[in-house]
Design an enzyme around this catalytic site. Structure first.
Site, PDB file in Angstrom:
ATOM      1  N   HIS A   1      12.126   4.172  -3.030  1.00 13.49           N
ATOM      2  CA  HIS A   1      13.399   4.077  -2.448  1.00 13.49           C
ATOM      3  C   HIS A   1      14.449   3.296  -2.792  1.00 13.49           C
ATOM      4  O   HIS A   1      15.577   3.796  -3.106  1.00 13.49           O
ATOM      5  CB  HIS A   1      12.875   3.790  -0.809  1.00 13.49           C
ATOM      6  CG  HIS A   1      14.051   3.424   0.093  1.00 13.49           C
ATOM      7  ND1 HIS A   1      15.146   4.424   0.397  1.00 13.49           N
ATOM      8  CD2 HIS A   1      14.689   2.106   0.601  1.00 13.49           C
ATOM      9  CE1 HIS A   1      16.166   3.603   0.838  1.00 13.49           C
ATOM     10  NE2 HIS A   1      15.585   2.348   1.301  1.00 13.49           N
TER      11      HIS A   1
ATOM     12  N   GLU B   1      14.705  -8.588   4.267  1.00 10.41           N
ATOM     13  CA  GLU B   1      14.173  -7.794   5.670  1.00 10.41           C
ATOM     14  C   GLU B   1      13.050  -7.621   5.896  1.00 10.41           C
ATOM     15  O   GLU B   1      12.340  -7.934   6.784  1.00 10.41           O
ATOM     16  CB  GLU B   1      15.099  -6.449   5.628  1.00 10.41           C
ATOM     17  CG  GLU B   1      14.743  -5.694   6.891  1.00 10.41           C
ATOM     18  CD  GLU B   1      15.707  -6.090   8.022  1.00 10.41           C
ATOM     19  OE1 GLU B   1      16.606  -7.067   7.782  1.00 10.41           O
ATOM     20  OE2 GLU B   1      15.353  -5.633   9.345  1.00 10.41           O
ATOM     21  N   ASP B   2      12.067  -7.122   4.766  1.00 15.68           N
ATOM     22  CA  ASP B   2      10.762  -6.483   4.954  1.00 15.68           C
ATOM     23  C   ASP B   2       9.606  -7.265   4.074  1.00 15.68           C
ATOM     24  O   ASP B   2       8.456  -7.066   4.402  1.00 15.68           O
ATOM     25  CB  ASP B   2      10.839  -5.184   4.482  1.00 15.68           C
ATOM     26  CG  ASP B   2      11.680  -4.024   5.187  1.00 15.68           C
ATOM     27  OD1 ASP B   2      11.933  -4.602   6.244  1.00 15.68           O
ATOM     28  OD2 ASP B   2      12.092  -3.102   4.621  1.00 15.68           O
TER      29      ASP B   2
ATOM     30  N   ASP C   1      22.120   3.671   0.514  1.00 13.51           N
ATOM     31  CA  ASP C   1      20.786   3.407   1.531  1.00 13.51           C
ATOM     32  C   ASP C   1      20.687   4.410   2.197  1.00 13.51           C
ATOM     33  O   ASP C   1      19.750   5.321   2.833  1.00 13.51           O
ATOM     34  CB  ASP C   1      20.846   2.360   2.044  1.00 13.51           C
ATOM     35  CG  ASP C   1      19.484   1.871   2.589  1.00 13.51           C
ATOM     36  OD1 ASP C   1      18.253   2.297   2.275  1.00 13.51           O
ATOM     37  OD2 ASP C   1      19.438   0.843   3.685  1.00 13.51           O
TER      38      ASP C   1
HETATM   39 MN    MN Z   1      16.606   0.944   2.577  1.00 14.64          MN
END
Ligand code: MN
Length: 753
Positions: free
Chosen positions: A71, A100-101, A164
């Protein structure tokens, strides 16, 4: 025809070795597309970003089953290849989901790269919270504000965010239906308009097509099919159309490219909807584009030469000539558009641009940076747009939800060009008034404006400006903005300027009201406690303490009524509370009755098959079989909307957390009111035939029928009760089979919209 056919996501099944190869292949493709922009030292940095991201995401997979790192790689490629961004942006795109992840922190990023990169990542991380569907409206609006603020600070944040989002839209297939609807709506609501404003037409167009594909799959498929079926015929038409132009362009030694391209599916759909026509009736499904290879100093001249070649061959529609070369659009778009009459009386739009203009049209803002050295005035126009944004958004008084609404309206409107007395040009949206102009120059000028001289003639504040007008603002120090101004202002900046002023004034007045109320309560031996304020808000039906104080100050409520209150300790108590309770009961049962009368009863909804009371939204009048969603309203419980309701995008994007999954139960005992509009040739027997179908064949309950006939053609509206969509479809099919009827369509709402 180059429709953007998407790769169908299948279950991802690859060996570890194959996966590694695929990931490396993607990375090398990214390197290749960056090639001419890579300076010394860039490559190791990029490699580092790639490895860091791959490591951080190594245990995660996307919904489709593929390794997550694919991604960020795809986002980086879109940013570079389709938006034209450079190495820094590619690095940021690779890392965009890490903070973020994953375990990585902003400090890590700063240490490994630099402050510039970590600032962009920070912006991207903040924006990603917008998708947090559990947050309430104000938080979501606050997040939209963040998006716009980061846009004003470093446009790269929003450009990477758009990349994105585009990749998420391209891979939406593997998400569940609700996610598809929510993400699509959010895209239509904020990201596509932003892409448009930034001049990224291709991306905007693809986003809108994909959103349509997921929100209205049937319509999308129908148009796609229509395009496919007519492809051969259209290609032939285009080739015939182009032939004489090509010959003459070659004769005059132009270096050019000429081709026809179908309009985007969503724009065909817009036309079908706005003009109430079928696919076959949308004529200008394609546009011709001519791209010239022309040196900067000859650009304008060459484009007009081409224009004259075209109009020597085909008749132009003088109303459809658009010269965005002499005066480019606010987002930097430059081109010459004309619409001419082709063979068989078909209108064909022709767009003329140079290669440079074409790049700007495709890559928008990013291309401007590239041509910055060229020293055009584009730069300053975008700068002033971003400057405005910053100014309004950093004002703490600005009501974000309101502003977002107004700002969105700004995004899509056409533009006019007006001049200051000194001859400086200002770009304003179409419909802007003299007062909008004043606010555009400066908020202070707007609040003091009492009128304007338009081309040296005196005009009122509400005067609607036209392109080319010269505007001189007249002010007075005694002037103050009023509520009425909001009726005719159209720009977000002016509206929020007025609203801020009014709010500030209301706050001051309310402070006086608060004093009055406090004194009154003291005389009753009570205080202005939270409890009492709440009690009074309820009694006077005011939504907030501010509104209560304000109403007291301007005498909208009678505080002598407080003498009838009793006071226990410090607490106010309204004597007639029991009476209120009684009337409440009464209105409850009345409401109940009216709901039953409307036939909206219980249906099974949601996953637990609970029985929930609901009402059908008036704006789109859904019936069973329609694709629907439920929306939790403040006062009226669950409202059911059609997925293609005109309000759906706004509701889903802004109030995602209040959306409830709904489906229709197999309950056919209830009938639903719906309407169709039909046109046909006037025929004395037509009403008879229609009523025969309704009450004879199908045994439907009809509520109303109205037919209006003019010059041998009639327009009619029929409101009937049906059990579900199937029955409605059957009804439409039967009507369509009648001789003389040539169009039937469903109404969105009972008042015929
Ligand atoms: Mn993304």
């Amino acid at each position: 025809m180059d429709t953007k056919q998407l790769p169908n996501i299948r279950i991802f099944e690859k060996t570890e070795e194959e996966e590694k190869k695929l990931i490396l292949r993607e990375y090398r493709a990214l390197l290749r597309s960056l090639k001419q922009n890579l300076k010394r030292g860039d490559k190791p940095l990029l490699r580092h970003a790639f490895e860091l991201a791959a490591e951080a995401h190594k245990n995660t997979r996307r919904k489709s089953g593929e390794p997550y790192i694919l991604h960020p790689l795809a986002v980086a490629r879109i940013a570079v290849e389709e938006i034209g961004l450079g190495v820094t942006s590619a690095i940021c795109a690779l890392l965009h989901d890490t903070v973020e992840d994953t375990e990585l922190t902003l400090d890590d990023i700063t240490r490994e790269f630099n402050v510039k990169v970590s600032k962009i990542i920070d912006g991207l991380t903040k924006i990603s919270n917008v998708i947090d569907l559990k947050s309430d409206t104000t938080i979501q609006a606050e997040n939209f504000r963040k998006i716009l603020l980061t846009l004003a600070e470093d446009p790269r944040v929003i450009l990477i965010k758009l990349a994105d989002r585009l990749h998420n839209m391209r891979t939406l297939e593997s998400m569940n239906r609700e996610k598809q609807l929510k993400i699509s709506s959010e895209t239509t609501y904020i990201y596509a308009p932003l892409a448009h404003r930034l001049g990224l037409y291709e991306i905007k167009s693809e986003m809108e097509d994909l959103a349509l594909k997921y929100t209205q799959p049937e319509i999308y498929a129908e148009i796609q099919q229509g395009l496919k079926e007519t492809k051969r015929e259209r290609t032939r038409y285009i080739n015939d159309f182009i032939k004489p132009l090509k010959e003459e362009l070659q004769l005059q030694d132009f270096n050019f490219e000429i081709y026809g391209r179908p309009k985007a599916i969503h724009s065909i759909w817009n036309k079908m909807r706005n003009k109430q026509v079928t696919f076959d009736e949308v004529y200008d499904i394609f546009a011709i584009r001519i791209i010239l290879d022309s040196p900067p100093e000859r650009e304008k001249e060459d484009c007009w030469k081409v224009y004259s070649i075209i109009t020597n061959n085909y008749h132009p529609n003088p109303e459809r000539l658009r010269d965005w070369i002499s005066v480019p659009k606010g987002n930097g778009y430059e081109a010459l558009h004309t619409t001419v009459m082709g063979r068989n009386g078909r209108w064909v739009e022709v767009q003329i641009r140079t290669a440079r203009m074409n790049e700007i049209a495709e890559k928008g803002l990013a291309a401007h940076w590239k041509y910055k050295e060229g020293g055009t005035s584009q730069e300053s126009k975008l700068d002033s747009f971003l400057g405005h944004l910053r100014e309004v958004l950093t004002n703490p008084n600005t009501d974000t939800i309101d502003f977002i609404q107004d700002f969105k309206l700004d995004l899509f409107t056409e533009e006019i060009y007006v001049y200051t007395p000194k001859g400086d040009m200002r770009v304003l949206p179409k419909g802007a008034t003299a007062l909008d102009f004043a606010f555009d120059i400066h908020t202070q000028l707007g609040t003091r404006c009492i009128g304007a001289k338009i081309n040296h003639r005196l005009a009122p504040l509400s005067y609607v400006l036209g392109s080319g007008d010269q505007v001189e603002v007249i002010t007075s120090s005694k002037q103050q903005p009023s509520e009425e101004w909001l009726q005719f202002l159209i720009t977000a900046k002016a509206k929020s300027g007025v609203k801020n002023f009014l709010k500030e004034r209301k706050r001051k007045t309310a402070a006086e009201g608060r004093d009055i109320l406090r004194k009154k309560l003291e005389s009753l031996k009570a205080t202005l406690s939270q409890y009492n304020v709440k009690e009074l808000m309820q009694y006077y039906k005011k939504p907030s303490p501010l509104d209560l104080y304000y109403a007291v100050a301007v005498g909208n409520v009678d505080i002598s009524e407080l003498d009838n209150f009793s006071v226990y300790g410090d607490k106010l108590n309204h004597l007639s509370k029991e009476v209120i309770a009684d009337t409440r009961n009464l209105s409850d049962s009345e409401e109940h009755k009216s709901k039953q009368a409307k036939g909206a009863e219980l249906v099974i909804f949601g996953e637990q098959s609970d029985k929930i009371l609901y009402t059908l939204a008036q704006c789109c009048q859904p019936i069973p079989g329609d694709d629907v969603f439920g929306f939790v309203t403040a006062g009226e419980g669950l409202k059911i909307h059609r997925a293609d309701c005109p309000n759906a995008a706004r509701l889903l994007a802004n109030f995602g957390h209040r959306v409830v999954k709904t489906k229709w139960a197999k309950n056919k005992e209830i009938s639903f009111l719906t309407g169709v509009r039909l046109t046909g040739l006037d025929d004395v027997g037509v009403i008879q035939k229609i009523t025969n179908i309704i009450s004879g064949d199908l045994k439907l309950n009809m509520r109303s029928i109205s037919l209006e006939s003019k010059d041998g053609v009639f327009n009619g509206t029929i409101m009937v009760y049906v059990r579900d969509r199937e029955e409605l479809n059957l009804f439409c099919a039967r009507l369509g089979a009648l001789e003389g009827i040539n169009k039937i369509e469903r109404l969105d709402s009972p008042d015929g919209q």
